[in-house]
Scaffold this active site. Structure first.
Site, PDB file in Angstrom:
ATOM      1  N   MET A  19      -6.066   6.911  -1.225  1.00  0.00           N
ATOM      2  CA  MET A  19      -6.362   5.941  -2.035  1.00  0.00           C
ATOM      3  C   MET A  19      -7.989   6.200  -2.299  1.00  0.00           C
ATOM      4  O   MET A  19      -8.743   6.124  -1.678  1.00  0.00           O
ATOM      5  CB  MET A  19      -6.384   4.535  -1.483  1.00  0.00           C
ATOM      6  CG  MET A  19      -4.996   4.284  -0.779  1.00  0.00           C
ATOM      7  SD  MET A  19      -4.630   2.652  -0.049  1.00  0.00           S
ATOM      8  CE  MET A  19      -2.877   2.708   0.440  1.00  0.00           C
ATOM      9  N   HIS A  61       0.102  11.706  -0.899  1.00  0.00           N
ATOM     10  CA  HIS A  61       0.636  10.881  -1.860  1.00  0.00           C
ATOM     11  C   HIS A  61      -0.627  10.361  -2.415  1.00  0.00           C
ATOM     12  O   HIS A  61      -1.483   9.614  -1.778  1.00  0.00           O
ATOM     13  CB  HIS A  61       1.362   9.575  -1.138  1.00  0.00           C
ATOM     14  CG  HIS A  61       1.619   8.371  -2.221  1.00  0.00           C
ATOM     15  ND1 HIS A  61       2.053   7.083  -1.503  1.00  0.00           N
ATOM     16  CD2 HIS A  61       1.596   8.036  -3.527  1.00  0.00           C
ATOM     17  CE1 HIS A  61       2.278   6.381  -2.519  1.00  0.00           C
ATOM     18  NE2 HIS A  61       2.014   6.976  -3.554  1.00  0.00           N
ATOM     19  N   ASP A  76      -1.545   9.090   2.824  1.00  0.00           N
ATOM     20  CA  ASP A  76      -1.992   8.045   1.713  1.00  0.00           C
ATOM     21  C   ASP A  76      -3.232   8.300   1.300  1.00  0.00           C
ATOM     22  O   ASP A  76      -4.214   7.927   2.084  1.00  0.00           O
ATOM     23  CB  ASP A  76      -1.309   6.665   2.102  1.00  0.00           C
ATOM     24  CG  ASP A  76      -0.064   6.497   1.996  1.00  0.00           C
ATOM     25  OD1 ASP A  76       0.778   6.868   0.982  1.00  0.00           O
ATOM     26  OD2 ASP A  76       0.547   5.952   3.146  1.00  0.00           O
ATOM     27  N   MET A 136      -2.678   7.919  -4.552  1.00  0.00           N
ATOM     28  CA  MET A 136      -2.865   6.848  -5.233  1.00  0.00           C
ATOM     29  C   MET A 136      -4.294   6.725  -5.811  1.00  0.00           C
ATOM     30  O   MET A 136      -5.144   5.825  -5.228  1.00  0.00           O
ATOM     31  CB  MET A 136      -2.582   5.571  -4.461  1.00  0.00           C
ATOM     32  CG  MET A 136      -1.222   5.406  -3.778  1.00  0.00           C
ATOM     33  SD  MET A 136      -0.950   4.534  -2.525  1.00  0.00           S
ATOM     34  CE  MET A 136      -1.178   5.718  -1.123  1.00  0.00           C
ATOM     35  N   SER A 156       3.978   7.229   7.840  1.00  0.00           N
ATOM     36  CA  SER A 156       2.672   7.228   6.906  1.00  0.00           C
ATOM     37  C   SER A 156       1.572   6.784   7.974  1.00  0.00           C
ATOM     38  O   SER A 156       1.408   5.979   8.671  1.00  0.00           O
ATOM     39  CB  SER A 156       2.694   6.116   6.085  1.00  0.00           C
ATOM     40  OG  SER A 156       1.614   5.956   5.826  1.00  0.00           O
ATOM     41  N   HIS A 178       3.309  11.754   6.088  1.00  0.00           N
ATOM     42  CA  HIS A 178       2.920  11.486   4.815  1.00  0.00           C
ATOM     43  C   HIS A 178       1.484  11.022   4.647  1.00  0.00           C
ATOM     44  O   HIS A 178       1.049   9.961   5.493  1.00  0.00           O
ATOM     45  CB  HIS A 178       3.819   9.813   4.360  1.00  0.00           C
ATOM     46  CG  HIS A 178       3.571   9.449   3.048  1.00  0.00           C
ATOM     47  ND1 HIS A 178       4.256  10.150   1.919  1.00  0.00           N
ATOM     48  CD2 HIS A 178       3.010   8.360   2.949  1.00  0.00           C
ATOM     49  CE1 HIS A 178       4.023   9.228   1.000  1.00  0.00           C
ATOM     50  NE2 HIS A 178       3.135   8.133   1.535  1.00  0.00           N
ATOM     51  N   MET A 225       8.473   3.566  -5.279  1.00  0.00           N
ATOM     52  CA  MET A 225       7.585   2.746  -4.523  1.00  0.00           C
ATOM     53  C   MET A 225       8.411   1.408  -4.348  1.00  0.00           C
ATOM     54  O   MET A 225       8.738   1.132  -5.384  1.00  0.00           O
ATOM     55  CB  MET A 225       6.212   2.308  -5.140  1.00  0.00           C
ATOM     56  CG  MET A 225       5.501   3.309  -5.513  1.00  0.00           C
ATOM     57  SD  MET A 225       4.661   4.166  -3.782  1.00  0.00           S
ATOM     58  CE  MET A 225       4.035   2.879  -2.765  1.00  0.00           C
ATOM     59  N   ASP A 270       9.109   4.332  -0.353  1.00  0.00           N
ATOM     60  CA  ASP A 270       7.762   4.197   0.294  1.00  0.00           C
ATOM     61  C   ASP A 270       7.432   2.568   0.239  1.00  0.00           C
ATOM     62  O   ASP A 270       7.301   2.254  -0.744  1.00  0.00           O
ATOM     63  CB  ASP A 270       6.794   5.110  -0.112  1.00  0.00           C
ATOM     64  CG  ASP A 270       5.428   5.196   0.436  1.00  0.00           C
ATOM     65  OD1 ASP A 270       5.303   4.413   1.403  1.00  0.00           O
ATOM     66  OD2 ASP A 270       4.301   5.497  -0.166  1.00  0.00           O
TER      67      ASP A 270
HETATM   68  C1  DX5 Z   1       1.419   1.876   0.371  1.00  0.00           C
HETATM   69  C2  DX5 Z   1       1.525   3.253   1.000  1.00  0.00           C
HETATM   70  C3  DX5 Z   1       2.574   3.690   1.994  1.00  0.00           C
HETATM   71  C4  DX5 Z   1       2.458   2.730   3.238  1.00  0.00           C
HETATM   72  C5  DX5 Z   1       3.832   2.314   3.609  1.00  0.00           C
HETATM   73  O1  DX5 Z   1       0.591   1.896  -0.588  1.00  0.00           O
HETATM   74  O2  DX5 Z   1       1.816   4.285   0.123  1.00  0.00           O
HETATM   75  O3  DX5 Z   1       2.807   4.823   2.291  1.00  0.00           O
HETATM   76  O4  DX5 Z   1       1.702   3.281   4.448  1.00  0.00           O
HETATM   77  O5  DX5 Z   1       3.373   1.324   4.804  1.00  0.00           O
HETATM   78  P1  DX5 Z   1       4.773   0.426   5.383  1.00  0.00           P
HETATM   79  O6  DX5 Z   1       5.616   1.280   5.666  1.00  0.00           O
HETATM   80  O7  DX5 Z   1       3.949  -0.379   6.556  1.00  0.00           O
HETATM   81  O8  DX5 Z   1       5.117  -0.531   4.289  1.00  0.00           O
HETATM   82 ZN    ZN Z   2       2.422   6.364   0.588  1.00  0.00          ZN
END
Ligand code: DX5
Ligand code: ZN
Length: 214
Positions: A36, A65, A34, A67, A7, A32, A136, A174
């Site tokens: 947000m 991903h 993320d 969010m 990620s 990956h 998750m 994840d």
């Molecule tokens: C959390 C994200 C993850 C995050 C995971 O909301 O969706 O992808 O980057 O991070 P680690 O592996 O550090 O828990």
């Molecule tokens: Zn993620």
């Protein structure tokens, strides 16, 4: 086969291209990303223009991903920017089946994510149409949180449902994935492992990636 998806949330954003190449050379299978929106989760991270800019840093697939609230308003932009799969959250989607078709219309994979507090019952009807379920193993929003053990049972149940019904659907996990928790999720049935802080925080990304394969 187990796939490892670093990620980039835990990467150094001042040199994101280099950070992507670094994990690609370390043996990553997917990148990956993320996304947000500051509403579904508190932070704001990466938009589709950034995805477009980093697209030529690697040939690895981009696993986006989302969010975000109203994922349907963002799907087309991320697909056009170069996503190879797009996953949105069950908790925000009123018309999840329609959004899956919207993603697939771009010729890419479609996934749905479930928070730790969300039951698999929310997504069971969608399984025939899903390429991936993202379980998750932390509450979304931040890297570096602790793995939530209760999700192992959910992964296990999902694995058996997919096997029993003969669906072609990956199980991605994840949050809080490291050398120890990776073994637990693989045993429970996960086959795509996302890891942010564990890989980007390691002295050797190559060793970290290898250690997650079980
Ligand atoms: C959390 C994200 C993850 C995050 C995971 O909301 O969706 O992808 O980057 O991070 P680690 O592996 O550090 O828990
Ligand atoms: Zn993620």
């Amino acid at each position: 086969m187990i796939k490892i998806a670093p990620s980039i949330l835990s990467a150094n954003f001042s040199c994101l291209g280099e950070e992507i190449k670094r994990v690609a050379e370390a043996g990553a299978d997917l990148i990956h990303i993320d996304v947000m929106d500051g509403t579904f989760v508190p932070n704001i991270t990466i938009g589709s223009p950034v995805v477009k800019c980093i697209r030529n840093c690697t040939n690895l697939d981009f696993d986006v991903h989302l969010m975000v609230e109203h994922p349907e308003t963002h799907v087309d932009a991320f697909a056009e920017a170069g996503a190879d799969s797009i996953t949105f959250h069950a908790e925000v989607a009123r018309h999840s089946h329609r959004i899956l078709q919207q993603i697939k219309a771009h010729g890419i994979k479609a996934g749905i994510a479930v928070n730790p507090g969300t039951s698999l019952a929310m997504i069971e009807e969608l399984l025939p149409d899903l390429d991936m379920v993202l379980v998750m193993t932390v509450n979304p929003g931040y890297g570096g949180q602790h793995f939530i053990e209760s999700q192992l049972e959910k992964i296990h149940m999902l694995y058996h449902t997919i096997e029993d019904m003969g669906f072609d659907c990956d199980i991605e996990v994840d949050g809080g994935i490291n050398e120890e928790t990776s073994k637990l999720v693989i045993e429970a049935g996960a086959n795509i492992l996302v890891a942010g802080s564990y890989i980007y925080g390691a002295e050797s990304a190559e060793q970290a990636v290898a250690s997650l394969r079980g």
